[in-house]
Structure formats: structure tokens, C-alpha cells
Write an enzyme that holds these catalytic residues in place. Structure first.
Site, PDB file in Angstrom:
ATOM      1  N   ASP A  12     -57.215  -8.529 -35.449  1.00  0.00           N
ATOM      2  CA  ASP A  12     -55.829  -8.071 -35.441  1.00  0.00           C
ATOM      3  C   ASP A  12     -54.978  -8.716 -36.538  1.00  0.00           C
ATOM      4  O   ASP A  12     -55.397  -9.683 -37.188  1.00  0.00           O
ATOM      5  CB  ASP A  12     -55.198  -8.331 -34.060  1.00  0.00           C
ATOM      6  CG  ASP A  12     -55.633  -9.672 -33.452  1.00  0.00           C
ATOM      7  OD1 ASP A  12     -55.998 -10.592 -34.205  1.00  0.00           O
ATOM      8  OD2 ASP A  12     -55.620  -9.785 -32.220  1.00  0.00           O
ATOM      9  N   GLU A  36     -52.957  -5.493 -24.795  1.00  0.00           N
ATOM     10  CA  GLU A  36     -52.184  -6.050 -23.697  1.00  0.00           C
ATOM     11  C   GLU A  36     -52.474  -5.289 -22.401  1.00  0.00           C
ATOM     12  O   GLU A  36     -53.016  -4.169 -22.441  1.00  0.00           O
ATOM     13  CB  GLU A  36     -50.690  -5.946 -24.035  1.00  0.00           C
ATOM     14  CG  GLU A  36     -50.277  -6.705 -25.307  1.00  0.00           C
ATOM     15  CD  GLU A  36     -50.152  -8.206 -25.110  1.00  0.00           C
ATOM     16  OE1 GLU A  36     -50.935  -8.796 -24.318  1.00  0.00           O
ATOM     17  OE2 GLU A  36     -49.291  -8.808 -25.769  1.00  0.00           O
ATOM     18  N   HIS A  80     -55.389 -10.403 -22.163  1.00  0.00           N
ATOM     19  CA  HIS A  80     -55.617  -9.547 -23.338  1.00  0.00           C
ATOM     20  C   HIS A  80     -56.814 -10.037 -24.149  1.00  0.00           C
ATOM     21  O   HIS A  80     -57.154 -11.219 -24.153  1.00  0.00           O
ATOM     22  CB  HIS A  80     -54.359  -9.403 -24.210  1.00  0.00           C
ATOM     23  CG  HIS A  80     -53.950 -10.606 -24.995  1.00  0.00           C
ATOM     24  ND1 HIS A  80     -52.624 -10.923 -25.258  1.00  0.00           N
ATOM     25  CD2 HIS A  80     -54.664 -11.585 -25.622  1.00  0.00           C
ATOM     26  CE1 HIS A  80     -52.561 -12.002 -25.997  1.00  0.00           C
ATOM     27  NE2 HIS A  80     -53.781 -12.433 -26.222  1.00  0.00           N
ATOM     28  N   ASN A 121     -52.659 -13.537 -20.128  1.00  0.00           N
ATOM     29  CA  ASN A 121     -52.433 -12.289 -19.391  1.00  0.00           C
ATOM     30  C   ASN A 121     -53.657 -11.371 -19.409  1.00  0.00           C
ATOM     31  O   ASN A 121     -53.581 -10.222 -19.004  1.00  0.00           O
ATOM     32  CB  ASN A 121     -51.219 -11.536 -19.963  1.00  0.00           C
ATOM     33  CG  ASN A 121     -51.439 -11.070 -21.398  1.00  0.00           C
ATOM     34  OD1 ASN A 121     -52.499 -11.288 -21.978  1.00  0.00           O
ATOM     35  ND2 ASN A 121     -50.438 -10.432 -21.973  1.00  0.00           N
TER      36      ASN A 121
HETATM   37  C1  F6R Z   1     -56.106 -13.247 -31.825  1.00  0.00           C
HETATM   38  C2  F6R Z   1     -56.656 -12.736 -30.566  1.00  0.00           C
HETATM   39  C3  F6R Z   1     -56.044 -13.117 -29.259  1.00  0.00           C
HETATM   40  C4  F6R Z   1     -56.282 -14.590 -28.922  1.00  0.00           C
HETATM   41  C5  F6R Z   1     -55.637 -14.931 -27.586  1.00  0.00           C
HETATM   42  C6  F6R Z   1     -55.813 -16.394 -27.233  1.00  0.00           C
HETATM   43  O1  F6R Z   1     -56.865 -12.774 -32.915  1.00  0.00           O
HETATM   44  O2  F6R Z   1     -57.591 -12.015 -30.607  1.00  0.00           O
HETATM   45  O3  F6R Z   1     -56.570 -12.299 -28.245  1.00  0.00           O
HETATM   46  O4  F6R Z   1     -57.665 -14.830 -28.866  1.00  0.00           O
HETATM   47  O5  F6R Z   1     -54.270 -14.636 -27.632  1.00  0.00           O
HETATM   48  O6  F6R Z   1     -55.079 -17.170 -28.112  1.00  0.00           O
HETATM   49  P1  F6R Z   1     -55.156 -18.770 -28.053  1.00  0.00           P
HETATM   50  O7  F6R Z   1     -56.509 -19.147 -28.430  1.00  0.00           O
HETATM   51  O8  F6R Z   1     -54.121 -19.218 -29.064  1.00  0.00           O
HETATM   52  O9  F6R Z   1     -54.807 -19.142 -26.641  1.00  0.00           O
END
Ligand code: F6R
Length: 260
Positions: A67, A143, A138, A136
Site C-alpha cells: 500500500d 479496513e 485490517h 482492527n
Molecule cells: C502497512 C500494512 C498494515 C500494517 C498494520 C500494522 O503496509 O500493511 O496493514 O501491517 O497496520 O501496523 P504496525 O506494524 O505499525 O502495527
């Protein structure tokens, strides 16, 4: 799903890096799907260390990140382009032509998302998809309420995600409201997926992903449909799993076990 529970975050990170390194040793030209976020930082540090020690080479791989924030140009300090350049691509001097992220500054983000999805297909699809998980539930920026059949597209970030990611932005900066993210169908097409989660803040999302119903309420639960998904956890992230004892019997200390 293969659930590997490691005693602490460092061991979980090392296990995840080992899976990536092993994939690249077996298939040096593998196509990797990459993630960003705090959880992945030590994974990339571990891979850089392994590459510098000559244990693995990333030079022939191709990568597609999950992303990018809409509105941020690649050179923006908080873009995922910059994140990857600083933590992995730059330190290893990788050929930029082999590393791909969606362009957050594309004039038409929807067209860019479709182009990106097609580019993954043209590269032969993803051999190993690395994933983190949001509190959450995702994956990527899919989301809650995301279609489990979604392609790469523009998603509106929830306030929970924007608050969680505010730590990467300065006090006067606003976290973007939109992102281009690989869709859940795109992620499910990967030949193997490895999701890493560490820390207590991920425990309920992990339980919903592994043991909850297959539901858009927890987009990561879509991995129950993936034919080869490995979930690498530390004990805190595994704390709410009801069948934890079973997983620990099948894979003691997160190791592979052979029959017999
Ligand atoms: C970002 C992504 C997100 C993160 C998730 C966890 O490329 O794919 O799904 O893996 O938000 O983020 P952290 O590791 O910062 O808790």
C-alpha cells in the site's frame, strides 16, 4: 493456517525473516509482497543483516508493496516509498526497477490501483506475501467492511488506523485519509502468505483472524481461505487464542515438526 508461537517479539521477528530468507534461497528470483509499519521494521533490519553477512541475497527478487498513502509523493518523508528506501532497498542497493509500490501522487488513484493490480499479475503473481495486522483486523489497508473479493483499490482509512499511524507523522502533519491498497482477493492470490503480529495490542485482532468467523468485520479472517498461510506470533499477540495449546503442540516453540 499454520500458527507459530514464539517466546518473544525478537524470536518471532527472526522466524519471519528466516521464512523470507529461505524463500529467497530456494527461489532467488521470487516475487515478494512487502508490508510496512512498526512490526516490519526489525524484520527488514534482520534481512539487511543476513544479506550483509552473505546468508541471503535480495538482488534478484522483485517486490510489490501492499500500500501507499494517497497524496504523498515518493520522496515524502512519511511515504511508504521512503519507508522502504530507508529500511531495505537503500541499505541493500537494490535495483529500483525491481521494487514496486503504488504511486500515491498519481493523478487518478483509481486508475493507478488497477494498473498496480495488473502489474502484479504481469510479474507472475506473488510467491510470498508478508503481512502485518491492524488492531482492527485490517491487512494492507483493507479496513473492516472491505469486500473479501476486493482488488487493489482506494480505501478510506478508519480513524483508528489514522490515530495508530499518527506516531509516524510530525505533530503538525495530518495522516492522509486515503490509501491505495492491494485488495483481499489480490492478497489471497499469493502462493504463500506470512503474517507477523507482536504485542498485546494485536491479541484480539489475531484471535478474530484465526478463530473468529470469516467476516468483513475482521478482514484478516480472509486468510482462513488462503491455502498456505503462516501466522507468526509472540506470546502476547497469541494471548487470546482459545486453541493456543493445540497450536503449541503442533509447532512446539514455533518450529516445524515432521511426522513420525
Ligand atoms: C502497512 C500494512 C498494515 C500494517 C498494520 C500494522 O503496509 O500493511 O496493514 O501491517 O497496520 O501496523 P504496525 O506494524 O505499525 O502495527
Amino acid at each position: 493456517m499454520k500458527i507459530l508461537i514464539l517466546p518473544d517479539p525478537a524470536a518471532a521477528v527472526a522466524r519471519c525473516a528466516q521464512i523470507i530468507a529461505q524463500t529467497l534461497t530456494e527461489t532467488p528470483q521470487a516475487v515478494l509482497g512487502l508490508a510496512t509499519g512498526g512490526t516490519m521494521e526489525p524484520v527488514y533490519a534482520d534481512l539487511v543483516r543476513r544479506a550483509e553477512a552473505g546468508e541471503v541475497s535480495l538482488e534478484r527478487m522483485t517486490s510489490f508493496n501492499l500500500d501507499e498513502y494517497v497524496g504523498l509523493p515518493p520522496e515524502h518523508p512519511q511515504s511508504y516509498h521512503t519507508y522502504m528506501a530507508e529500511r531495505l532497498f537503500g541499505p541493500l542497493g537494490l535495483d529500483p526497477a525491481r521494487t514496486h509500490l503504488p504511486r500515491g501522487d498519481a493523478e487518478d488513484p483509481a486508475t493507478e490501483a488497477a494498473r498496480y493490480d495488473a502489474a502484479i499479475g504481469q510479474a507472475g503473481g506473488i510467491d510470498l506475501q508478508l503481512l502485518g495486522i491492524g488492531g482492527n483486523g485490517h491487512i494492507g489497508f483493507n479496513e473492516p467492511s472491505s469486500s473479501l473479493a476486493s482488488p487493489t483499490r482506494v480505501k478510506t482509512l478508519t480513524s483508528a488506523t489514522r490515530e495508530a499511524n499518527a506516531r509516524f507523522f510530525g505533530p503538525d502533519e495530518t495522516v492522509p485519509r486515503f490509501a491505495i491498497t492491494m485488495g483481499i482477493a489480490t492478497i489471497l492470490r499469493s502462493r504463500r502468505a506470512v503474517l507477523l503480529a507482536t504485542g498485546a495490542s494485536k491479541a484480539s485482532a489475531v484471535a478474530a483472524m484465526v478463530e473468529g468467523p470469516l467476516s468483513a468485520r475482521c478482514p484478516a479472517s480472509a486468510l482462513q481461505l488462503h491455502p498456505s498461510a503462516t501466522v507468526v506470533l509472540d506470546t502476547e499477540a497469541a494471548a487470546e487464542l482459545e486453541l493456543r495449546q493445540y497450536y503449541e503442540t503442533v509447532h512446539p516453540k514455533g518450529q516445524e515438526v515432521m511426522l513420525g
